[in-house]
Design a protein around this motif. Structure first.
Motif, PDB file in Angstrom:
ATOM      1  N   ALA A 113       0.816  -1.204   0.000  1.00 10.38           N
ATOM      2  CA  ALA A 113       0.000   0.000   0.000  1.00 10.38           C
ATOM      3  C   ALA A 113       0.856   1.264   0.000  1.00 10.38           C
ATOM      4  O   ALA A 113       0.472   2.280  -0.595  1.00 10.38           O
ATOM      5  CB  ALA A 113      -0.935  -0.001   1.215  1.00 10.38           C
ATOM      6  N   LYS A 114       1.998   1.204   0.645  1.00 10.98           N
ATOM      7  CA  LYS A 114       2.876   2.372   0.717  1.00 10.98           C
ATOM      8  C   LYS A 114       3.615   2.608  -0.587  1.00 10.98           C
ATOM      9  O   LYS A 114       3.832   3.747  -0.999  1.00 10.98           O
ATOM     10  CB  LYS A 114       3.886   2.177   1.857  1.00 10.98           C
ATOM     11  N   ARG A 115       4.007   1.531  -1.258  1.00  6.93           N
ATOM     12  CA  ARG A 115       4.866   1.659  -2.435  1.00  6.93           C
ATOM     13  C   ARG A 115       4.102   1.584  -3.751  1.00  6.93           C
ATOM     14  O   ARG A 115       4.669   1.908  -4.794  1.00  6.93           O
ATOM     15  CB  ARG A 115       5.949   0.569  -2.388  1.00  6.93           C
ATOM     16  N   PHE A 131      -2.319   4.370   7.566  1.00  4.23           N
ATOM     17  CA  PHE A 131      -0.949   4.038   7.975  1.00  4.23           C
ATOM     18  C   PHE A 131      -0.697   4.487   9.410  1.00  4.23           C
ATOM     19  O   PHE A 131      -0.010   3.809  10.174  1.00  4.23           O
ATOM     20  CB  PHE A 131       0.054   4.701   7.036  1.00  4.23           C
ATOM     21  N   PHE A 132      -1.237   5.644   9.768  1.00  7.87           N
ATOM     22  CA  PHE A 132      -1.105   6.143  11.140  1.00  7.87           C
ATOM     23  C   PHE A 132      -1.676   5.129  12.125  1.00  7.87           C
ATOM     24  O   PHE A 132      -1.041   4.784  13.130  1.00  7.87           O
ATOM     25  CB  PHE A 132      -1.834   7.484  11.251  1.00  7.87           C
ATOM     26  N   ALA A 133      -2.873   4.624  11.834  1.00  8.69           N
ATOM     27  CA  ALA A 133      -3.509   3.647  12.715  1.00  8.69           C
ATOM     28  C   ALA A 133      -2.735   2.333  12.739  1.00  8.69           C
ATOM     29  O   ALA A 133      -2.497   1.756  13.811  1.00  8.69           O
ATOM     30  CB  ALA A 133      -4.953   3.403  12.270  1.00  8.69           C
ATOM     31  N   ALA A 134      -2.333   1.858  11.562  1.00  2.00           N
ATOM     32  CA  ALA A 134      -1.614   0.578  11.480  1.00  2.00           C
ATOM     33  C   ALA A 134      -0.283   0.643  12.217  1.00  2.00           C
ATOM     34  O   ALA A 134       0.116  -0.313  12.896  1.00  2.00           O
ATOM     35  CB  ALA A 134      -1.388   0.197  10.019  1.00  2.00           C
ATOM     36  N   LYS A 135       0.401   1.771  12.088  1.00  7.50           N
ATOM     37  CA  LYS A 135       1.706   1.930  12.740  1.00  7.50           C
ATOM     38  C   LYS A 135       1.586   1.781  14.253  1.00  7.50           C
ATOM     39  O   LYS A 135       2.327   1.014  14.886  1.00  7.50           O
ATOM     40  CB  LYS A 135       2.282   3.301  12.376  1.00  7.50           C
ATOM     41  N   HIS A 136       0.646   2.494  14.864  1.00 11.53           N
ATOM     42  CA  HIS A 136       0.534   2.471  16.317  1.00 11.53           C
ATOM     43  C   HIS A 136      -0.184   1.221  16.813  1.00 11.53           C
ATOM     44  O   HIS A 136       0.137   0.707  17.891  1.00 11.53           O
ATOM     45  CB  HIS A 136      -0.168   3.745  16.794  1.00 11.53           C
ATOM     46  N   PHE A 137      -1.125   0.702  16.050  1.00 13.58           N
ATOM     47  CA  PHE A 137      -1.724  -0.596  16.368  1.00 13.58           C
ATOM     48  C   PHE A 137      -0.637  -1.673  16.391  1.00 13.58           C
ATOM     49  O   PHE A 137      -0.614  -2.537  17.286  1.00 13.58           O
ATOM     50  CB  PHE A 137      -2.792  -0.932  15.324  1.00 13.58           C
ATOM     51  N   GLY A 138       0.262  -1.608  15.419  1.00 11.62           N
ATOM     52  CA  GLY A 138       1.352  -2.576  15.345  1.00 11.62           C
ATOM     53  C   GLY A 138       2.293  -2.492  16.532  1.00 11.62           C
ATOM     54  O   GLY A 138       2.823  -3.517  16.986  1.00 11.62           O
ATOM     55  N   THR A 139       2.515  -1.274  17.052  1.00 15.38           N
ATOM     56  CA  THR A 139       3.351  -1.139  18.247  1.00 15.38           C
ATOM     57  C   THR A 139       2.743  -1.908  19.410  1.00 15.38           C
ATOM     58  O   THR A 139       3.442  -2.621  20.139  1.00 15.38           O
ATOM     59  CB  THR A 139       3.504   0.347  18.624  1.00 15.38           C
ATOM     60  N   GLY A 140       1.441  -1.769  19.602  1.00 17.98           N
ATOM     61  CA  GLY A 140       0.773  -2.514  20.670  1.00 17.98           C
ATOM     62  C   GLY A 140       0.852  -4.008  20.473  1.00 17.98           C
ATOM     63  O   GLY A 140       1.038  -4.764  21.429  1.00 17.98           O
TER      64      GLY A 140
END
Length: 375
Positions: free
Chosen positions: A46-48, A59-68
């Motif tokens: 999705a990014k590329r 992406f903002f949600a996925a990034k921080h969801f992934g941290t958890g």
């Protein structure tokens, strides 16, 4: 003779008992492979691949969801397995009586090793100051804030001027990139507070990245993936050696791989690799295939490998303890701290945005913790 030795159970349960359904275990291998590749590969694709037009808030949600997810992986999935394996009553008294805290020591040791690696890899402070001074000398003629005469007459120390103007220059570049990334960004939103609110719509793909920053991000993702891959092999072996409750375990592992892959993939997508670089795809394939490789090993060794043997328990326990140490350090220091408490985080996120991001962290940790009840 110690009476405990008389009642110590024997390690190992022999070969797998019951009817082994080879077909459904092979099907499980391909299902896990698919879930792993999709979970980890989606953020990178999705990014590329721009024609997909995935909104930046995703992406903002996925990034921080992934941290958890990654934090819960360490505390809920890895560390308990390490303690359960290395404190099995059948193991030697070194693990059971003399030093039952061994898994914690191994975890702590892996954290310290990673910390030492980061200390060594950080550039020397004097070299950094010289680098900034060289940059200052090259760009001073274009500096919009102070002329050469003004600098000569200034009472401020030269080092303060260097670092202050570098900070101002980076702030202006950040605001400019935020403006360019959001069509709805109006002239009335040029103040500091509104630039914070635009962080969810900020697409950093085209920004110039300092080589040292790129090197650090690349090292962080390598550490994260390394910690995950260690335990993925044993996850795969466990699935293939399970008969009773296999379907329930398989469903839990599919969610496990999807969540974990999403967390890792969102971080891979954030690293500004060159457009033609194969490395992000290699990282995706490595995660996607590691658990299935473990499943294949388990299927092939189902008649000879006993996960409840002393050898199996020690290997699983040690590697899970190492992996948990790597993930705990990387997730808390390189992800959580950098995203919420660092100077950069203060510049690009206001309080409301941080609260929203942290809610996604909690959601990821909660989701992965629920999966931990079944896998």
């Amino acid at each position: 003779m110690d009476p405990l030795e008389d009642v110590k159970p024997a390690c190992g349960s022999g070969t797998i008992q019951g009817e082994y359904d080879l077909g459904i275990h092979v099907l499980g291998l391909f299902l896990v492979l698919t879930a792993s590749i999709l979970g980890c590969g989606f953020p990178v694709v999705a990014k590329r691949v721009k024609w997909l037009k995935i909104p930046p808030p995703v992406f903002f949600a996925a990034k921080h969801f992934g941290t958890g997810v990654l934090i819960a992986t360490a505390f809920v999935h890895l560390l308990p397995v390490a303690f359960a394996s290395l404190t099995d009553p059948c193991l030697p008294d070194l693990f059971i009586v003399q030093y039952p805290a061994m898994p914690g020591v191994i975890m702590m040791g892996s954290m310290f090793c990673l910390f030492v690696i980061e200390i060594v890899s950080y550039p020397d402070e004097k070299k950094m100051q010289n680098m900034y001074e060289d940059e200052y000398a090259r760009t001073m003629q274009d500096n919009p804030f102070m002329t050469g005469d003004e600098k000569a007459q200034s009472d401020m120390p030269a080092w303060f001027i260097v670092f202050y103007e570098q900070y101002v220059r980076q702030r202006l570049e950040l605001v400019k990139m935020v403006q360019n990334s959001s069509p709805s960004y109006s002239a009335s939103q040029h103040d500091h507070g509104h630039s914070h609110n635009a962080v969810e719509n900020f697409d950093p793909e085209n920004q110039a990245v300092d080589p040292a920053v790129y090197k650090k991000m690349s090292a962080q993702i390598t550490i994260l993936e390394g910690g995950i891959l260690f335990h993925s092999v044993f996850v795969g072996i466990t699935i293939s050696l399970t008969i009773d409750g296999f379907i329930v375990l398989l469903i839990a592992i599919l969610f496990h791989q999807m969540f974990e892959g999403l967390g890792l993939g969102s971080r891979i997508a954030e690293v500004p690799y060159p457009k033609k670089s194969f490395r992000p795809w290699v990282l995706v394939v490595a995660f996607g295939t590691t658990a299935p490789i473990g499943q294949a090993i388990g299927i092939l060794a189902r008649d000879s490998y006993d996960p409840n043997s002393a050898f199996g328990l020690i290997i699983v326990g040690v590697f899970n303890a190492i992996s948990s140490g790597l993930l705990i350090y990387a997730a808390l220091v390189d992800l959580l701290y950098e995203d919420f408490l660092s100077e950069h985080a203060t510049q690009v996120m206001n309080k409301a945005t941080k609260i929203k991001a942290f809610c996604w962290v909690l959601a990821g940790a909660a989701g992965m913790s629920i999966v931990g009840a079944f896998a």
